[in-house]
Design a protein around this motif. Structure first.
Motif, PDB file in Angstrom:
ATOM      1  N   ARG A 319       0.848  -1.138  -0.025  1.00  0.00           N
ATOM      2  CA  ARG A 319       0.136  -0.137  -0.020  1.00  0.00           C
ATOM      3  C   ARG A 319       0.777   1.105   0.112  1.00  0.00           C
ATOM      4  N   ALA A 320       0.627   2.108  -0.993  1.00  0.00           N
ATOM      5  CA  ALA A 320       1.282   3.471  -1.142  1.00  0.00           C
ATOM      6  C   ALA A 320       1.163   4.066   0.430  1.00  0.00           C
ATOM      7  N   SER A 321       2.437   4.737   0.889  1.00  0.00           N
ATOM      8  CA  SER A 321       2.264   5.357   2.468  1.00  0.00           C
ATOM      9  C   SER A 321       1.840   6.810   1.759  1.00  0.00           C
ATOM     10  N   ARG A 322       0.932   7.334   2.625  1.00  0.00           N
ATOM     11  CA  ARG A 322       0.406   8.747   2.410  1.00  0.00           C
ATOM     12  C   ARG A 322       0.272   9.738   3.431  1.00  0.00           C
ATOM     13  N   GLY A 323       0.248  10.999   3.240  1.00  0.00           N
ATOM     14  CA  GLY A 323       0.333  11.914   4.246  1.00  0.00           C
ATOM     15  C   GLY A 323       1.286  11.760   5.349  1.00  0.00           C
ATOM     16  N   GLU A 324       2.638  11.463   4.838  1.00  0.00           N
ATOM     17  CA  GLU A 324       3.364  11.156   5.875  1.00  0.00           C
ATOM     18  C   GLU A 324       4.054  12.893   6.854  1.00  0.00           C
ATOM     19  N   ASP A 325       3.700  13.864   6.082  1.00  0.00           N
ATOM     20  CA  ASP A 325       3.967  14.973   6.726  1.00  0.00           C
ATOM     21  C   ASP A 325       2.834  15.814   7.612  1.00  0.00           C
ATOM     22  N   ILE A 326       1.710  14.889   7.554  1.00  0.00           N
ATOM     23  CA  ILE A 326       0.693  15.677   8.263  1.00  0.00           C
ATOM     24  C   ILE A 326      -0.005  14.592   9.438  1.00  0.00           C
ATOM     25  N   PHE A 327       0.917  14.161  10.349  1.00  0.00           N
ATOM     26  CA  PHE A 327       0.630  13.133  11.340  1.00  0.00           C
ATOM     27  C   PHE A 327      -0.103  11.818  10.446  1.00  0.00           C
ATOM     28  N   ALA A 328       0.833  11.191   9.980  1.00  0.00           N
ATOM     29  CA  ALA A 328       0.416  10.174   9.126  1.00  0.00           C
ATOM     30  C   ALA A 328      -0.407   9.083   9.984  1.00  0.00           C
ATOM     31  N   ALA A 329       0.192   8.797  11.085  1.00  0.00           N
ATOM     32  CA  ALA A 329      -0.486   7.648  11.929  1.00  0.00           C
ATOM     33  C   ALA A 329      -1.623   7.972  12.376  1.00  0.00           C
ATOM     34  N   CYS A 330      -2.494   7.072  12.584  1.00  0.00           N
ATOM     35  CA  CYS A 330      -4.073   7.272  12.974  1.00  0.00           C
ATOM     36  C   CYS A 330      -4.121   7.417  14.308  1.00  0.00           C
ATOM     37  N   GLY A 331      -4.518   8.744  14.713  1.00  0.00           N
ATOM     38  CA  GLY A 331      -4.650   8.928  16.215  1.00  0.00           C
ATOM     39  C   GLY A 331      -3.837  10.072  16.482  1.00  0.00           C
ATOM     40  N   MET A 332      -2.769  10.445  15.600  1.00  0.00           N
ATOM     41  CA  MET A 332      -1.624  11.337  16.054  1.00  0.00           C
ATOM     42  C   MET A 332      -2.237  12.740  16.268  1.00  0.00           C
ATOM     43  N   LEU A 333      -3.270  13.310  14.955  1.00  0.00           N
ATOM     44  CA  LEU A 333      -3.655  14.387  15.009  1.00  0.00           C
ATOM     45  C   LEU A 333      -4.657  14.658  16.342  1.00  0.00           C
ATOM     46  N   SER A 334      -5.364  13.707  16.614  1.00  0.00           N
ATOM     47  CA  SER A 334      -6.399  13.873  17.755  1.00  0.00           C
ATOM     48  C   SER A 334      -5.824  13.718  19.185  1.00  0.00           C
ATOM     49  N   THR A 335      -4.642  13.186  19.288  1.00  0.00           N
ATOM     50  CA  THR A 335      -3.931  13.011  20.518  1.00  0.00           C
ATOM     51  C   THR A 335      -3.501  14.630  20.602  1.00  0.00           C
ATOM     52  N   ALA A 336      -2.600  15.072  19.450  1.00  0.00           N
ATOM     53  CA  ALA A 336      -2.233  16.516  19.753  1.00  0.00           C
ATOM     54  C   ALA A 336      -3.048  17.479  20.166  1.00  0.00           C
ATOM     55  N   GLU A 337      -4.367  17.215  19.671  1.00  0.00           N
ATOM     56  CA  GLU A 337      -5.490  18.309  19.882  1.00  0.00           C
ATOM     57  C   GLU A 337      -5.777  18.050  21.339  1.00  0.00           C
ATOM     58  N   LYS A 338      -6.052  16.855  21.790  1.00  0.00           N
ATOM     59  CA  LYS A 338      -6.375  16.379  23.200  1.00  0.00           C
ATOM     60  C   LYS A 338      -5.400  16.967  24.081  1.00  0.00           C
ATOM     61  N   ASN A 339      -3.913  16.715  23.840  1.00  0.00           N
ATOM     62  CA  ASN A 339      -2.922  17.399  24.571  1.00  0.00           C
ATOM     63  C   ASN A 339      -2.942  18.844  24.898  1.00  0.00           C
ATOM     64  N   LYS A 340      -3.216  19.556  23.685  1.00  0.00           N
ATOM     65  CA  LYS A 340      -3.269  20.766  23.930  1.00  0.00           C
ATOM     66  C   LYS A 340      -4.768  21.266  24.929  1.00  0.00           C
ATOM     67  N   LYS A 341      -5.674  20.768  24.891  1.00  0.00           N
ATOM     68  CA  LYS A 341      -6.515  20.998  25.689  1.00  0.00           C
ATOM     69  C   LYS A 341      -6.492  20.693  27.149  1.00  0.00           C
TER      70      LYS A 341
END
Length: 341
Positions: A319-341
């Motif tokens: 499978r082609a790897s996509r979005g490596e420059d935007i928190f590619a791993a699932c859960g990374m962006l939501s974890t970052a947002e949760k930590n900011k809160k």
């Protein structure tokens, strides 16, 4: 009083809404058309309902549409959206364009109970399951909703741990009164939830993907605790008794970890495990996450693993790897947002 969402309801449920609010039974199909075909976001826009009935519905219901609170765009065209669900909970949705295809990866839960060691969502723990309205909202509220060709339930959460709401969403997506999508456009991914797989295969014609990640039970158990509750041998026994023809595709997801499950011996064992099954294997490159010692496999090793499987009669692709420059791993962006809160 918090209003009930109309989005995500089946035709039968909309018929009940119509009846209890004094609308004729056929109004349910009109409401469904406004929700899923015309995709309106306000009850006031349902112009073929009387003003009285629209006002009556608006007192108790809303559509249930919510725009994403954040989006990140990758240089490869991938877009990761962050949706707020409830108060301070967040889920991720990913838009993946690829030539003539446009795939959306949706979430089914806030966090996850399965605690796979390589998954950032699992590190969050489990908060709650999403409603069918919250699932369908992800599809309707992304920027390129009208261009979608495929849908995958591979985002945050285990879909079959939220079986009722996921099946309700699939009914909305594939029924003539709903989105009227072909089941062939939808794939649901599971870690191997046996009870969920049984019901899914009985009630849906959508494609199935099963996360495997090792052909050896003890090794799989170390990274996927679900192996104890639902051994992969039991899952395979069930799948071997079901018909997978051109009408439904069965695939196995296999993340390759350097020095852990990426040897040719693993490929040989996997080929033996899947021998005779009408399936394919998707090989996936691991996106590193904080606090996890597992490492990504190099492309040469992935290609050797793929070629070994193909030579042994098991169809395998990388499978082609996509979005490596935007928190590619699932859960990374939501974890970052949760930590900011």
């Amino acid at each position: 009083m918090e209003k009930e969402h109309l989005l995500g309801k089946t035709l039968e449920e909309l018929q009940t809404v119509a009846e209890v609010n004094g609308l004729p039974r056929f109004a349910a199909k009109q409401i469904a058309s406004w929700l899923y075909e015309k995709r309106i976001d306000h009850i006031a826009g349902m112009s073929n309902l009387s003003l009285k009935h629209r006002e009556l519905l608006s007192q108790r219901y809303d559509i249930g549409r919510e725009a994403p609170v954040q989006s990140l765009r990758s240089t490869d065209g991938t877009i990761k959206y962050l949706f707020r669900v409830g108060g301070d909970d967040f889920v991720e949705t990913v838009y993946i364009p690829d030539r003539d295809r446009a795939t959306l990866c949706v979430s089914s839960q806030v966090g996850c109970k399965m605690n796979c060691s390589f998954c950032m969502t699992g590190k969050q723990g489990f908060k709650r399951s999403l409603s069918s309205a919250e699932i369908i909202n992800q599809i309707l509220s992304v920027e390129y909703s009208d261009k979608l060709t495929n849908l995958v339930f591979m985002g945050m959460g285990e879909p079959f741990d939220n079986l009722d709401e996921v099946m309700r969403a699939l009914s909305v997506l594939t029924s003539e009164w709903g989105f009227a999508w072909s089941p062939k456009r939808i794939t649901v991914s599971t870690i191997g939830h046996l009870n969920g797989i049984r019901r899914f295969l009985d009630e849906s014609r959508c494609h199935l993907a099963v996360s495997l990640h090792s052909p050896f039970p003890e090794e799989r158990l170390r990274i996927m605790p679900v192996e104890k509750a639902f051994p992969m041998t039991d899952v395979l026994d069930l799948l071997r008794r079901r018909d997978f023809s051109h009408q439904r595709r069965l695939s196995f997801e296999y993340i390759l970890f350097n020095g852990y499950n990426d040897s040719l011996d693993h490929a040989d064992a996997l080929a033996c495990l899947l021998k005779g099954m009408d399936c394919r294997v998707n090989l996936i490159r691991f996106h590193a996450i904080p606090g996890v010692t597992l490492k990504s496999t190099d492309m040469q090793s992935m290609e050797a693993f793929r070629d070994r499987l193909n030579n042994r009669g098991v169809v395998a692709t990388i499978r082609a790897s996509r979005g490596e420059d935007i928190f590619a791993a699932c859960g990374m962006l939501s974890t970052a947002e949760k930590n900011k809160k």
